[in-house]
Design a protein around this motif. Structure first.
Motif, PDB file in Angstrom:
ATOM      1  N   ILE A  40      76.245  32.766  43.859  1.00  0.00           N
ATOM      2  CA  ILE A  40      76.348  34.575  44.077  1.00  0.00           C
ATOM      3  C   ILE A  40      77.348  34.911  45.101  1.00  0.00           C
ATOM      4  O   ILE A  40      78.104  33.670  45.613  1.00  0.00           O
ATOM      5  CB  ILE A  40      74.904  33.977  45.012  1.00  0.00           C
ATOM      6  CG1 ILE A  40      73.654  33.821  44.490  1.00  0.00           C
ATOM      7  CG2 ILE A  40      74.850  35.810  45.948  1.00  0.00           C
ATOM      8  CD1 ILE A  40      72.460  33.273  45.731  1.00  0.00           C
ATOM      9  N   SER A  41      77.343  36.187  45.437  1.00  0.00           N
ATOM     10  CA  SER A  41      78.612  36.494  45.999  1.00  0.00           C
ATOM     11  C   SER A  41      77.952  36.798  47.371  1.00  0.00           C
ATOM     12  O   SER A  41      77.044  37.371  47.188  1.00  0.00           O
ATOM     13  CB  SER A  41      79.347  37.665  45.491  1.00  0.00           C
ATOM     14  OG  SER A  41      80.457  38.395  45.900  1.00  0.00           O
ATOM     15  N   TYR A  42      78.993  36.454  48.775  1.00  0.00           N
ATOM     16  CA  TYR A  42      77.993  36.926  50.038  1.00  0.00           C
ATOM     17  C   TYR A  42      79.284  36.936  50.452  1.00  0.00           C
ATOM     18  O   TYR A  42      80.252  36.104  50.625  1.00  0.00           O
ATOM     19  CB  TYR A  42      77.103  35.184  50.495  1.00  0.00           C
ATOM     20  CG  TYR A  42      77.664  34.235  50.496  1.00  0.00           C
ATOM     21  CD1 TYR A  42      78.092  33.943  51.411  1.00  0.00           C
ATOM     22  CD2 TYR A  42      77.720  33.397  48.991  1.00  0.00           C
ATOM     23  CE1 TYR A  42      78.379  32.635  51.828  1.00  0.00           C
ATOM     24  CE2 TYR A  42      77.941  32.352  49.634  1.00  0.00           C
ATOM     25  CZ  TYR A  42      78.994  31.726  50.236  1.00  0.00           C
ATOM     26  OH  TYR A  42      78.685  29.976  51.246  1.00  0.00           O
ATOM     27  N   THR A  43      78.967  37.457  51.954  1.00  0.00           N
ATOM     28  CA  THR A  43      80.165  37.393  53.262  1.00  0.00           C
ATOM     29  C   THR A  43      79.101  36.811  54.493  1.00  0.00           C
ATOM     30  O   THR A  43      78.103  37.306  54.904  1.00  0.00           O
ATOM     31  CB  THR A  43      80.535  38.708  53.052  1.00  0.00           C
ATOM     32  OG1 THR A  43      81.086  39.513  51.835  1.00  0.00           O
ATOM     33  CG2 THR A  43      81.342  38.738  54.997  1.00  0.00           C
ATOM     34  N   VAL A  44      79.573  36.160  55.183  1.00  0.00           N
ATOM     35  CA  VAL A  44      79.023  35.546  56.550  1.00  0.00           C
ATOM     36  C   VAL A  44      79.359  36.908  57.299  1.00  0.00           C
ATOM     37  O   VAL A  44      80.605  37.568  57.241  1.00  0.00           O
ATOM     38  CB  VAL A  44      79.540  34.607  56.945  1.00  0.00           C
ATOM     39  CG1 VAL A  44      79.443  33.760  58.317  1.00  0.00           C
ATOM     40  CG2 VAL A  44      79.262  32.639  56.167  1.00  0.00           C
ATOM     41  N   LEU A  76      71.025  42.522  51.546  1.00  0.00           N
ATOM     42  CA  LEU A  76      70.604  41.934  51.599  1.00  0.00           C
ATOM     43  C   LEU A  76      70.784  40.688  52.516  1.00  0.00           C
ATOM     44  O   LEU A  76      71.856  40.804  52.012  1.00  0.00           O
ATOM     45  CB  LEU A  76      69.712  40.764  50.325  1.00  0.00           C
ATOM     46  CG  LEU A  76      68.594  40.324  50.398  1.00  0.00           C
ATOM     47  CD1 LEU A  76      67.674  40.224  51.241  1.00  0.00           C
ATOM     48  CD2 LEU A  76      68.523  38.756  49.911  1.00  0.00           C
ATOM     49  N   TYR A  77      69.957  40.613  53.790  1.00  0.00           N
ATOM     50  CA  TYR A  77      71.215  39.435  54.726  1.00  0.00           C
ATOM     51  C   TYR A  77      70.027  38.294  55.025  1.00  0.00           C
ATOM     52  O   TYR A  77      69.049  38.642  55.381  1.00  0.00           O
ATOM     53  CB  TYR A  77      71.088  40.282  55.809  1.00  0.00           C
ATOM     54  CG  TYR A  77      71.793  41.535  55.946  1.00  0.00           C
ATOM     55  CD1 TYR A  77      73.166  41.092  56.305  1.00  0.00           C
ATOM     56  CD2 TYR A  77      71.445  42.765  55.701  1.00  0.00           C
ATOM     57  CE1 TYR A  77      74.576  42.237  57.590  1.00  0.00           C
ATOM     58  CE2 TYR A  77      71.874  44.317  55.689  1.00  0.00           C
ATOM     59  CZ  TYR A  77      73.764  43.564  56.567  1.00  0.00           C
ATOM     60  OH  TYR A  77      74.412  44.432  56.964  1.00  0.00           O
ATOM     61  N   LEU A  78      70.437  37.196  54.858  1.00  0.00           N
ATOM     62  CA  LEU A  78      69.668  35.624  55.199  1.00  0.00           C
ATOM     63  C   LEU A  78      70.460  35.287  55.983  1.00  0.00           C
ATOM     64  O   LEU A  78      71.553  35.173  56.541  1.00  0.00           O
ATOM     65  CB  LEU A  78      69.752  34.981  53.875  1.00  0.00           C
ATOM     66  CG  LEU A  78      69.909  35.338  52.494  1.00  0.00           C
ATOM     67  CD1 LEU A  78      70.119  34.417  51.686  1.00  0.00           C
ATOM     68  CD2 LEU A  78      68.222  36.268  52.216  1.00  0.00           C
ATOM     69  N   VAL A  79      69.136  35.068  57.665  1.00  0.00           N
ATOM     70  CA  VAL A  79      69.176  34.508  58.541  1.00  0.00           C
ATOM     71  C   VAL A  79      69.289  33.322  58.884  1.00  0.00           C
ATOM     72  O   VAL A  79      67.752  33.174  58.082  1.00  0.00           O
ATOM     73  CB  VAL A  79      69.447  35.464  59.747  1.00  0.00           C
ATOM     74  CG1 VAL A  79      69.431  34.839  60.950  1.00  0.00           C
ATOM     75  CG2 VAL A  79      69.976  37.155  59.420  1.00  0.00           C
ATOM     76  N   VAL A  80      69.587  32.276  59.149  1.00  0.00           N
ATOM     77  CA  VAL A  80      69.384  30.618  59.786  1.00  0.00           C
ATOM     78  C   VAL A  80      69.442  30.654  61.066  1.00  0.00           C
ATOM     79  O   VAL A  80      70.450  30.817  61.419  1.00  0.00           O
ATOM     80  CB  VAL A  80      69.810  29.698  58.635  1.00  0.00           C
ATOM     81  CG1 VAL A  80      69.528  28.464  59.438  1.00  0.00           C
ATOM     82  CG2 VAL A  80      69.362  29.861  57.417  1.00  0.00           C
ATOM     83  N   GLY A  81      68.437  30.193  61.987  1.00  0.00           N
ATOM     84  CA  GLY A  81      68.670  30.014  62.886  1.00  0.00           C
ATOM     85  C   GLY A  81      68.341  28.772  63.279  1.00  0.00           C
ATOM     86  O   GLY A  81      66.955  28.238  63.222  1.00  0.00           O
ATOM     87  N   TYR A  82      68.847  27.948  64.590  1.00  0.00           N
ATOM     88  CA  TYR A  82      68.728  26.740  64.841  1.00  0.00           C
ATOM     89  C   TYR A  82      67.472  26.303  65.996  1.00  0.00           C
ATOM     90  O   TYR A  82      67.590  25.131  66.635  1.00  0.00           O
ATOM     91  CB  TYR A  82      69.130  25.420  64.954  1.00  0.00           C
ATOM     92  CG  TYR A  82      69.391  24.926  63.075  1.00  0.00           C
ATOM     93  CD1 TYR A  82      69.341  24.010  62.414  1.00  0.00           C
ATOM     94  CD2 TYR A  82      70.400  25.719  62.751  1.00  0.00           C
ATOM     95  CE1 TYR A  82      69.185  23.495  61.452  1.00  0.00           C
ATOM     96  CE2 TYR A  82      70.745  25.403  61.129  1.00  0.00           C
ATOM     97  CZ  TYR A  82      70.966  24.712  60.114  1.00  0.00           C
ATOM     98  OH  TYR A  82      71.063  24.807  59.647  1.00  0.00           O
ATOM     99  N   GLY A  83      67.490  27.716  67.130  1.00  0.00           N
ATOM    100  CA  GLY A  83      67.606  27.391  68.250  1.00  0.00           C
ATOM    101  C   GLY A  83      67.483  27.453  69.234  1.00  0.00           C
ATOM    102  O   GLY A  83      69.262  26.853  69.379  1.00  0.00           O
ATOM    103  N   ARG A  84      67.333  26.829  70.715  1.00  0.00           N
ATOM    104  CA  ARG A  84      67.885  26.940  71.624  1.00  0.00           C
ATOM    105  C   ARG A  84      68.520  25.334  71.975  1.00  0.00           C
ATOM    106  O   ARG A  84      68.156  24.279  71.287  1.00  0.00           O
ATOM    107  CB  ARG A  84      67.046  26.970  72.858  1.00  0.00           C
ATOM    108  CG  ARG A  84      67.550  26.424  74.396  1.00  0.00           C
ATOM    109  CD  ARG A  84      68.365  27.709  74.715  1.00  0.00           C
ATOM    110  NE  ARG A  84      68.804  29.164  74.810  1.00  0.00           N
ATOM    111  CZ  ARG A  84      68.889  29.884  74.562  1.00  0.00           C
ATOM    112  NH1 ARG A  84      70.729  29.414  74.465  1.00  0.00           N
ATOM    113  NH2 ARG A  84      68.585  31.238  74.229  1.00  0.00           N
ATOM    114  N   GLN A  85      70.182  25.053  71.863  1.00  0.00           N
ATOM    115  CA  GLN A  85      70.420  23.632  71.645  1.00  0.00           C
ATOM    116  C   GLN A  85      70.705  23.812  73.207  1.00  0.00           C
ATOM    117  O   GLN A  85      71.404  24.430  74.420  1.00  0.00           O
ATOM    118  CB  GLN A  85      71.605  23.715  71.374  1.00  0.00           C
ATOM    119  CG  GLN A  85      71.428  24.102  70.077  1.00  0.00           C
ATOM    120  CD  GLN A  85      70.653  23.425  69.063  1.00  0.00           C
ATOM    121  OE1 GLN A  85      70.408  22.370  69.318  1.00  0.00           O
ATOM    122  NE2 GLN A  85      69.439  23.322  68.259  1.00  0.00           N
TER     123      GLN A  85
END
Length: 144
Positions: A40-44, A76-85
């Motif tokens: 898949i071609s994607y860009t951060v 299409l945007y895919l987002v992953v978050g890891y919460g408060r650190q």
């Protein structure tokens, strides 16, 4: 004979339970990672490049872990978050992002601050997230 039949029933029930538990453990232990069928071609994208509506969704969710997809036009945007650190200095690595049949598979990893950065970031907190942009698709998204 009645005593033997009761014993046989108990043994069969126990054997059935053991088989069922074994199957459950086998199913849970098997890999759920789908097989790669294409790239898949994607860009951060940076926070500034994320659409305003998506920025609002991220702000609402960033205190806890989250995964989301967001469509805008042909993107299409895919987002992953890891919460408060507890400290700053965290980053997120995309381990895998590929096509698996009718599924887009995304696996990320939270990377902690490097030992030499610990003193610089210990007085700050962070809620790290990463967003990638790709061409719109109707495929199912599978976040690891």
């Amino acid at each position: 004979m009645r005593h033997f039949t009761g014993y046989l029933v108990k043994v069969l029930v126990l054997l059935g339970l053991l088989i069922a538990v074994g199957l459950i453990f086998w199913a849970c232990g098997s890999s759920s990672k789908p097989e790669k069928t294409g790239d898949i071609s994607y860009t951060v994208v940076s926070e500034e490049e994320v659409p305003k509506e998506l920025q609002t969704l991220i702000e609402e969710r960033k205190e806890s872990e989250f995964r989301l997809s967001f469509s805008e036009g042909e993107e299409l945007y895919l987002v992953v978050g890891y919460g408060r650190q507890e400290t700053g200095g965290y980053s997120i690595q995309i381990k895998e992002l590929y096509l698996a049949g009718d599924v887009i598979y995304m696996d990320t990893e939270l990377l902690g601050p490097l030992p030499e950065e610990t003193a610089d970031v210990k007085d700050s907190t962070a809620a790290p997230w990463i967003a990638v942009k790709m061409q719109q698709t109707d495929k199912t998204i599978y976040f690891e």
